[in-house]
Design an enzyme around this catalytic site. Sequence first.
Site, PDB file in Angstrom:
ATOM      1  N   ILE A  66       0.855  -1.192   0.000  1.00 57.92           N
ATOM      2  CA  ILE A  66       0.000   0.000   0.000  1.00 57.92           C
ATOM      3  C   ILE A  66       0.887   1.237   0.000  1.00 57.92           C
ATOM      4  CG2 ILE A  66      -1.817   1.269   1.224  1.00 57.92           C
ATOM      5  CD1 ILE A  66      -2.437  -1.461   2.671  1.00 57.92           C
TER       6      ILE A  66
ATOM      7  N   ASP B  53       9.894   8.121  -1.279  1.00 58.91           N
ATOM      8  CA  ASP B  53       9.050   9.047  -2.046  1.00 58.91           C
ATOM      9  C   ASP B  53       8.722   8.391  -3.390  1.00 58.91           C
ATOM     10  OD1 ASP B  53       8.175  11.070  -3.769  1.00 58.91           O
ATOM     11  OD2 ASP B  53       9.429  12.597  -2.817  1.00 58.91           O
TER      12      ASP B  53
ATOM     13  N   ASN C 184      -2.041   4.194  -3.934  1.00 62.26           N
ATOM     14  CA  ASN C 184      -2.879   5.158  -3.207  1.00 62.26           C
ATOM     15  C   ASN C 184      -2.193   6.507  -2.988  1.00 62.26           C
ATOM     16  OD1 ASN C 184      -4.963   6.011  -1.045  1.00 62.26           O
ATOM     17  ND2 ASN C 184      -3.034   5.935   0.102  1.00 62.26           N
TER      18      ASN C 184
ATOM     19  N   TYR D 131      -4.628  18.953 -10.736  1.00 64.27           N
ATOM     20  CA  TYR D 131      -4.990  17.764  -9.934  1.00 64.27           C
ATOM     21  C   TYR D 131      -5.972  16.896 -10.721  1.00 64.27           C
ATOM     22  CZ  TYR D 131      -6.829  14.710  -6.320  1.00 64.27           C
ATOM     23  OH  TYR D 131      -7.215  13.594  -5.608  1.00 64.27           O
TER      24      TYR D 131
ATOM     25  N   LYS E 259      -5.614  12.923 -12.083  1.00 67.12           N
ATOM     26  CA  LYS E 259      -6.538  11.823 -11.754  1.00 67.12           C
ATOM     27  C   LYS E 259      -7.216  11.281 -13.018  1.00 67.12           C
ATOM     28  CE  LYS E 259      -5.673  11.218  -7.441  1.00 67.12           C
ATOM     29  NZ  LYS E 259      -5.155   9.930  -6.933  1.00 67.12           N
TER      30      LYS E 259
ATOM     31  N   VAL F 178     -13.586  12.560   0.779  1.00 67.35           N
ATOM     32  CA  VAL F 178     -13.244  11.712   1.933  1.00 67.35           C
ATOM     33  C   VAL F 178     -12.483  12.604   2.916  1.00 67.35           C
ATOM     34  CG1 VAL F 178     -12.148   9.552   2.668  1.00 67.35           C
ATOM     35  CG2 VAL F 178     -12.786   9.849   0.261  1.00 67.35           C
TER      36      VAL F 178
HETATM   37  P1  NDP Z   1      -3.893  11.877   2.873  1.00 65.04           P
HETATM   38  O1  NDP Z   1      -3.198  13.172   2.684  1.00 65.04           O
HETATM   39  O2  NDP Z   1      -4.505  11.592   4.193  1.00 65.04           O
HETATM   40  O3  NDP Z   1      -2.930  10.673   2.479  1.00 65.04           O
HETATM   41  C1  NDP Z   1      -2.065  10.756   1.371  1.00 65.04           C
HETATM   42  C2  NDP Z   1      -0.997   9.702   1.516  1.00 65.04           C
HETATM   43  O4  NDP Z   1      -0.141   9.765   0.379  1.00 65.04           O
HETATM   44  C3  NDP Z   1      -0.143   9.914   2.749  1.00 65.04           C
HETATM   45  O5  NDP Z   1       0.086   8.680   3.359  1.00 65.04           O
HETATM   46  C4  NDP Z   1       1.148  10.471   2.187  1.00 65.04           C
HETATM   47  O6  NDP Z   1       2.230  10.016   2.985  1.00 65.04           O
HETATM   48  C5  NDP Z   1       1.193   9.774   0.828  1.00 65.04           C
HETATM   49  N1  NDP Z   1       2.059  10.457  -0.105  1.00 65.04           N
HETATM   50  C6  NDP Z   1       1.920  11.693  -0.648  1.00 65.04           C
HETATM   51  N2  NDP Z   1       2.942  11.960  -1.457  1.00 65.04           N
HETATM   52  C7  NDP Z   1       3.771  10.889  -1.410  1.00 65.04           C
HETATM   53  C8  NDP Z   1       4.994  10.572  -2.023  1.00 65.04           C
HETATM   54  N3  NDP Z   1       5.601  11.429  -2.865  1.00 65.04           N
HETATM   55  N4  NDP Z   1       5.575   9.370  -1.754  1.00 65.04           N
HETATM   56  C9  NDP Z   1       4.982   8.493  -0.919  1.00 65.04           C
HETATM   57  N5  NDP Z   1       3.812   8.745  -0.316  1.00 65.04           N
HETATM   58  C10 NDP Z   1       3.217   9.936  -0.556  1.00 65.04           C
HETATM   59  O7  NDP Z   1      -5.014  11.843   1.733  1.00 65.04           O
HETATM   60  P2  NDP Z   1      -5.992  10.676   1.242  1.00 65.04           P
HETATM   61  O8  NDP Z   1      -5.930   9.498   2.096  1.00 65.04           O
HETATM   62  O9  NDP Z   1      -7.300  11.329   1.025  1.00 65.04           O
HETATM   63  O10 NDP Z   1      -5.367  10.389  -0.189  1.00 65.04           O
HETATM   64  C11 NDP Z   1      -5.085   9.094  -0.669  1.00 65.04           C
HETATM   65  C12 NDP Z   1      -5.397   9.045  -2.160  1.00 65.04           C
HETATM   66  O11 NDP Z   1      -6.789   9.232  -2.345  1.00 65.04           O
HETATM   67  C13 NDP Z   1      -4.717  10.127  -2.984  1.00 65.04           C
HETATM   68  O12 NDP Z   1      -4.264   9.564  -4.188  1.00 65.04           O
HETATM   69  C14 NDP Z   1      -5.834  11.121  -3.258  1.00 65.04           C
HETATM   70  O13 NDP Z   1      -5.612  11.838  -4.441  1.00 65.04           O
HETATM   71  C15 NDP Z   1      -7.012  10.183  -3.362  1.00 65.04           C
HETATM   72  N6  NDP Z   1      -8.337  10.752  -3.180  1.00 65.04           N
HETATM   73  C16 NDP Z   1      -8.665  11.429  -2.042  1.00 65.04           C
HETATM   74  C17 NDP Z   1      -9.939  11.944  -1.880  1.00 65.04           C
HETATM   75  C18 NDP Z   1     -10.327  12.746  -0.694  1.00 65.04           C
HETATM   76  O14 NDP Z   1     -11.373  13.435  -0.754  1.00 65.04           O
HETATM   77  N7  NDP Z   1      -9.594  12.688   0.419  1.00 65.04           N
HETATM   78  C19 NDP Z   1     -10.984  11.700  -2.886  1.00 65.04           C
HETATM   79  C20 NDP Z   1     -10.521  10.983  -4.044  1.00 65.04           C
HETATM   80  C21 NDP Z   1      -9.258  10.512  -4.155  1.00 65.04           C
HETATM   81  P3  NDP Z   1       3.535  10.874   3.378  1.00 65.04           P
HETATM   82  O15 NDP Z   1       3.098  12.299   3.501  1.00 65.04           O
HETATM   83  O16 NDP Z   1       3.966  10.242   4.657  1.00 65.04           O
HETATM   84  O17 NDP Z   1       4.468  10.625   2.265  1.00 65.04           O
HETATM   85  C1  8X3 Z   2     -10.204  14.385  -4.043  1.00 65.65           C
HETATM   86  C2  8X3 Z   2     -11.622  14.806  -4.192  1.00 65.65           C
HETATM   87  O1  8X3 Z   2     -13.140  16.601  -5.222  1.00 65.65           O
HETATM   88  O2  8X3 Z   2     -11.275  17.368  -3.877  1.00 65.65           O
HETATM   89  O3  8X3 Z   2      -9.750  13.700  -5.156  1.00 65.65           O
HETATM   90  O4  8X3 Z   2     -10.897  16.480  -6.064  1.00 65.65           O
HETATM   91  S1  8X3 Z   2     -11.723  16.381  -4.877  1.00 65.65           S
END
Ligand code: NDP
Ligand code: 8X3
Length: 271
Positions: free
Chosen positions: A25, A78, A105, A171, A175, A204
């Site tokens: 993950i 990263d 993710n 962004y 996606k 979310v």
């Molecule tokens: P969070 O910010 O809570 O989690 C994002 C995760 O991505 C963190 O664990 C962060 O870890 C990791 N991450 C970011 N950049 C890097 C990198 N360069 N290398 C490794 N890890 C990285 O957000 P979400 O859980 O919401 O996001 C998870 C996914 O879901 C994303 O792809 C986001 O675009 C997508 N998403 C989110 C939505 C929302 O409304 N929240 C809706 C739709 C999609 P760390 O900082 O420790 O590296």
């Molecule tokens: C995260 C949801 O609507 O902020 O992908 O783009 S939104």
Amino acid sequence: MALLNQNLSELMKKKNNLINKTALISGATSGIGRATALELASKGYNLVINGRRLKMLENLRNEIVGKYNTVVYISCFDVSDHAAAACGFEEINSKIDVLDVLINNAGLALGLNSIDEGNIEDWFTMIDTNIKGVLLLTKHALPLLKKSKCPQIINIGSIAGKETYPNGNVYCATKHAVDSLSKAMRIDFLKHDIRVTNLAPGAVETEFSIVRFKGDTDRAKNVYKGFTPLKPEDIAHIIGFIIGLPPHVNINDILVMPSQQATASIINKIE
Ligand code: NDP
Ligand code: 8X3
């Protein structure tokens, strides 16, 4: 990069897990990735958890190991850094023999501005993380996935990959790319029997908006005010469902929204 000094294959054998499957993950330090790690561990999956914040990965590993009979391997790098990803996978390859599930993710949004006012560095970070990161992880994980009897890839897309909303430009483009790459992977990996899912959530509540607004927690909180957003556990639960399906069934695409959200920008907020 920090790694747990243990051989996962050996540990797995010792733990004698019923399911004996391993999932990687990315972005497991918070939000959807973290919730998914807990969900999969509860189902008996051994895990490789990735993210950049080592302390958060260690905390998660300790939480999981304390609760479940499963093995957790930390792979802190990263995903947008080609050399770091290559190095990370060298270590992963030396620890595990097979990978059953890859969950792409890790991702982020930075800023919410029109293109003329956008920050170029932010664009590059989103493109590097959300597109190149998915490609890098997938390419590096492929040899291990091919060794699985029932390999699966789940790419976390977004409503932003289905439509373009005001000021979402780059962004949304990243996606849309994930959506497209999921389709491409389904075609390219058909010959390897790898199932590929594009999982696209609406809002979310995670650290997502805090990151997007660069630490402005008030602005981030406001995004989720007046309605009930999805919880990271909702998405984790759906991932648990997808990977629990029999091998002849694949979910190609899921768009999952909060009940009060119709499109990316139309939300029935009760103020
Ligand atoms: P969070 O910010 O809570 O989690 C994002 C995760 O991505 C963190 O664990 C962060 O870890 C990791 N991450 C970011 N950049 C890097 C990198 N360069 N290398 C490794 N890890 C990285 O957000 P979400 O859980 O919401 O996001 C998870 C996914 O879901 C994303 O792809 C986001 O675009 C997508 N998403 C989110 C939505 C929302 O409304 N929240 C809706 C739709 C999609 P760390 O900082 O420790 O590296
Ligand atoms: C995260 C949801 O609507 O902020 O992908 O783009 S939104």
